[in-house]
Design a protein around this motif. Sequence first.
Motif, PDB file in Angstrom:
ATOM      1  N   PRO A  89      37.930  11.823  14.471  1.00 54.83           N
ATOM      2  CA  PRO A  89      36.861  11.847  15.476  1.00 54.83           C
ATOM      3  C   PRO A  89      35.984  10.607  15.374  1.00 54.83           C
ATOM      4  CG  PRO A  89      36.290  13.249  13.630  1.00 54.83           C
ATOM      5  CD  PRO A  89      37.696  12.767  13.371  1.00 54.83           C
ATOM      6  N   ASP A  90      35.356  10.251  16.484  1.00 51.16           N
ATOM      7  CA  ASP A  90      34.411   9.147  16.440  1.00 51.16           C
ATOM      8  C   ASP A  90      33.035   9.657  16.020  1.00 51.16           C
ATOM      9  OD1 ASP A  90      33.318  10.392  18.692  1.00 51.16           O
ATOM     10  OD2 ASP A  90      34.257   9.009  20.093  1.00 51.16           O
ATOM     11  N   GLU A  91      32.112   8.735  15.871  1.00 50.90           N
ATOM     12  CA  GLU A  91      30.777   9.087  15.369  1.00 50.90           C
ATOM     13  C   GLU A  91      30.065  10.061  16.296  1.00 50.90           C
ATOM     14  OE1 GLU A  91      26.642   6.844  13.929  1.00 50.90           O
ATOM     15  OE2 GLU A  91      28.381   5.678  14.593  1.00 50.90           O
ATOM     16  N   GLU A  92      30.250   9.867  17.595  1.00 47.36           N
ATOM     17  CA  GLU A  92      29.587  10.745  18.563  1.00 47.36           C
ATOM     18  C   GLU A  92      30.044  12.188  18.403  1.00 47.36           C
ATOM     19  OE1 GLU A  92      29.315  11.388  23.420  1.00 47.36           O
ATOM     20  OE2 GLU A  92      30.082   9.490  22.593  1.00 47.36           O
ATOM     21  N   GLU A  93      31.352  12.380  18.203  1.00 44.72           N
ATOM     22  CA  GLU A  93      31.864  13.747  18.063  1.00 44.72           C
ATOM     23  C   GLU A  93      31.402  14.393  16.769  1.00 44.72           C
ATOM     24  OE1 GLU A  93      35.941  16.409  18.482  1.00 44.72           O
ATOM     25  OE2 GLU A  93      36.035  14.240  18.741  1.00 44.72           O
ATOM     26  N   THR A  94      31.371  13.636  15.692  1.00 43.97           N
ATOM     27  CA  THR A  94      30.931  14.231  14.424  1.00 43.97           C
ATOM     28  C   THR A  94      29.461  14.606  14.469  1.00 43.97           C
ATOM     29  OG1 THR A  94      30.525  12.018  13.501  1.00 43.97           O
ATOM     30  CG2 THR A  94      32.672  13.020  13.066  1.00 43.97           C
ATOM     31  N   LYS A  95      28.676  13.865  15.240  1.00 45.64           N
ATOM     32  CA  LYS A  95      27.262  14.233  15.390  1.00 45.64           C
ATOM     33  C   LYS A  95      27.126  15.494  16.220  1.00 45.64           C
ATOM     34  CE  LYS A  95      25.154   9.628  14.945  1.00 45.64           C
ATOM     35  NZ  LYS A  95      24.413   8.552  15.653  1.00 45.64           N
ATOM     36  N   ARG A  96      27.960  15.617  17.258  1.00 55.62           N
ATOM     37  CA  ARG A  96      27.896  16.777  18.137  1.00 55.62           C
ATOM     38  C   ARG A  96      28.471  18.022  17.474  1.00 55.62           C
ATOM     39  NH1 ARG A  96      30.909  14.884  21.793  1.00 55.62           N
ATOM     40  NH2 ARG A  96      32.794  16.135  21.471  1.00 55.62           N
ATOM     41  N   ASN A  97      29.507  17.827  16.668  1.00 56.93           N
ATOM     42  CA  ASN A  97      30.200  18.953  16.038  1.00 56.93           C
ATOM     43  C   ASN A  97      30.530  18.568  14.601  1.00 56.93           C
ATOM     44  OD1 ASN A  97      31.792  21.085  15.257  1.00 56.93           O
ATOM     45  ND2 ASN A  97      33.328  20.836  16.861  1.00 56.93           N
ATOM     46  N   SER A  98      29.704  18.990  13.662  1.00 54.95           N
ATOM     47  CA  SER A  98      29.866  18.586  12.260  1.00 54.95           C
ATOM     48  C   SER A  98      31.189  19.062  11.682  1.00 54.95           C
ATOM     49  CB  SER A  98      28.705  19.120  11.422  1.00 54.95           C
ATOM     50  OG  SER A  98      28.676  20.538  11.440  1.00 54.95           O
ATOM     51  N   ARG A  99      31.768  20.126  12.227  1.00 55.46           N
ATOM     52  CA  ARG A  99      33.016  20.655  11.689  1.00 55.46           C
ATOM     53  C   ARG A  99      34.220  19.793  12.061  1.00 55.46           C
ATOM     54  NH1 ARG A  99      31.730  27.139  12.472  1.00 55.46           N
ATOM     55  NH2 ARG A  99      30.521  27.338  10.562  1.00 55.46           N
ATOM     56  N   SER A 100      33.987  18.784  12.881  1.00 55.57           N
ATOM     57  CA  SER A 100      35.087  17.882  13.241  1.00 55.57           C
ATOM     58  C   SER A 100      35.259  16.750  12.230  1.00 55.57           C
ATOM     59  CB  SER A 100      34.841  17.274  14.625  1.00 55.57           C
ATOM     60  OG  SER A 100      33.767  16.338  14.584  1.00 55.57           O
ATOM     61  N   ARG A 101      34.330  16.626  11.287  1.00 56.87           N
ATOM     62  CA  ARG A 101      34.318  15.460  10.397  1.00 56.87           C
ATOM     63  C   ARG A 101      35.615  15.274   9.625  1.00 56.87           C
ATOM     64  NH1 ARG A 101      28.704  16.419   7.303  1.00 56.87           N
ATOM     65  NH2 ARG A 101      29.659  18.489   7.300  1.00 56.87           N
ATOM     66  N   SER A 102      36.209  16.343   9.174  1.00 59.03           N
ATOM     67  CA  SER A 102      37.419  16.235   8.350  1.00 59.03           C
ATOM     68  C   SER A 102      38.710  16.335   9.174  1.00 59.03           C
ATOM     69  CB  SER A 102      37.419  17.324   7.276  1.00 59.03           C
ATOM     70  OG  SER A 102      37.346  18.607   7.861  1.00 59.03           O
TER      71      SER A 102
END
Length: 360
Positions: free
Chosen positions: A338-351
Motif C-alpha cells: 500500500p502507499d502512504e495514503e492508504e496506510t494512513k486511511r487504513n492502518s491494517r493495510s500496513r503489512s
Amino acid sequence: DLANGKVSHANFQRAFPGGNGLTMPSHRGASPWGPMPVENAVHPRFLMPAGNIERMDFYHEPILAAEILEAMQPVEGKQIFDGTLGGGGHSELLLRHRAHVIGCDQDQEALDHATRRLASFGDSFLPVRGNFRDLDIILAGLGIAQVDGILLDLGVSSRQLDDPARGFSFREDGPLDMRMDVRASFSARDLVNGWAEEDLIRIFREYGEERHAARVAREIVKARGVREITTTLELADLVARVVPKTSGKHPATRVFQSIRIAVNGELEALEAALEKSVDLLAPKGVLAILTFHSLEDRIVKRFMHRRSSPYIDRPEWSEPRRNPEFAFHLPTRKAIGPDEEETKRNSRSRSAKLRVAVRA
C-alpha cells in the motif's frame, strides 16, 4: 451447500447466463496487466454507498483496491472466484466492473452480510459457503471447469478481530475459540489445553516466529495443570508475563497468530489452493493473493517463482532443461504494497503484500 455440489448445472445457468462451465473468450485480447480505469472505484463514497450499510463495524474496505482492479482486469463476461468474501469489499469492486463473481467464505455471518450487501448485482454474484482449499470441489459442483481469476485475501478479517465473541482478539475478553468456521469441532481452547508442550513450541516457532516459544509453552502447561484456560484475556495475560514487550505490538501477538493458523489449517489451505489454481485458471487467468505476514507471503512467493520459470538448471546438468511445472507469467516478481495514503486511511493495510501471477 454449494461446496457439496448440491447446485445443479441448470441453477448455475440461471446464476451466470451464457455460462457453460467454460470461460468467455471475448476478452482474451486484453493485456493481463494493462491499465484498468478505476476513477471513483476506490473513493470513500464509492466504497461505502449511502443507504447500503447495515453495520459500520462489519464493513469491508478492500485493501489495495486499485492494484487488484489493475491486476484482475474485471470486465463483462469474466468469471472470478473470490475465495475470501468477508464483508464483500473486493467482490463489490469486481462486480461494479461487470464481472461475474463467485464469493466463497467459511464464515456464515460474513456470507449472509455480503449476500445482502451485494444483492443489487443480482445473478452476477453467487455466494457459496466453503473453504477456498476446496475451490476445485466448489467449482465442479457449479459446473465450472475454469475461471478467469482467483482472488484470496488471507488471514483473519477486521470484523472477526473486532468481535470478542469469536475469540481472536487478545485485547478484549472472549471465549478462547478462533474458529473461522464455527461448524468446526476443534477450537483454540482444545489446542491450548490439549496439545503437548513440544507441539506448542513447534507452532509458536513455525507459525509465529516467537523467540520465547519454549517459555510460553512451559507457562501454558503449568497454568492449565491448575485450571483450564478458557478465555482470550487469560491466555494473553499469561503470555505477557513471560514475553517481554519490546515494540508497540502486544506480547501475545505472535502466539495468538500461531494458534489461529493451527486451528484453521491456514497454511495447508493456502498451499492446496495454490496448486489447484494451475488447473482451474483459464489461459491468461489471474491469480492474485493478498498476504499479511511473512509465512503466507513466503509460500506464495516460492510457489509463483517455481511455477513461473520456463527453465530450470542444476550444477550436474550440461544445460538448462524445460521446467515441467511452468504455468505462470509474473507481471512483476516483487510484492506490491500500500502507499502512504492508504496506510494512513487504513492502518491494517500496513503489512499487506499483493502478489500476482498470470496463467500461461
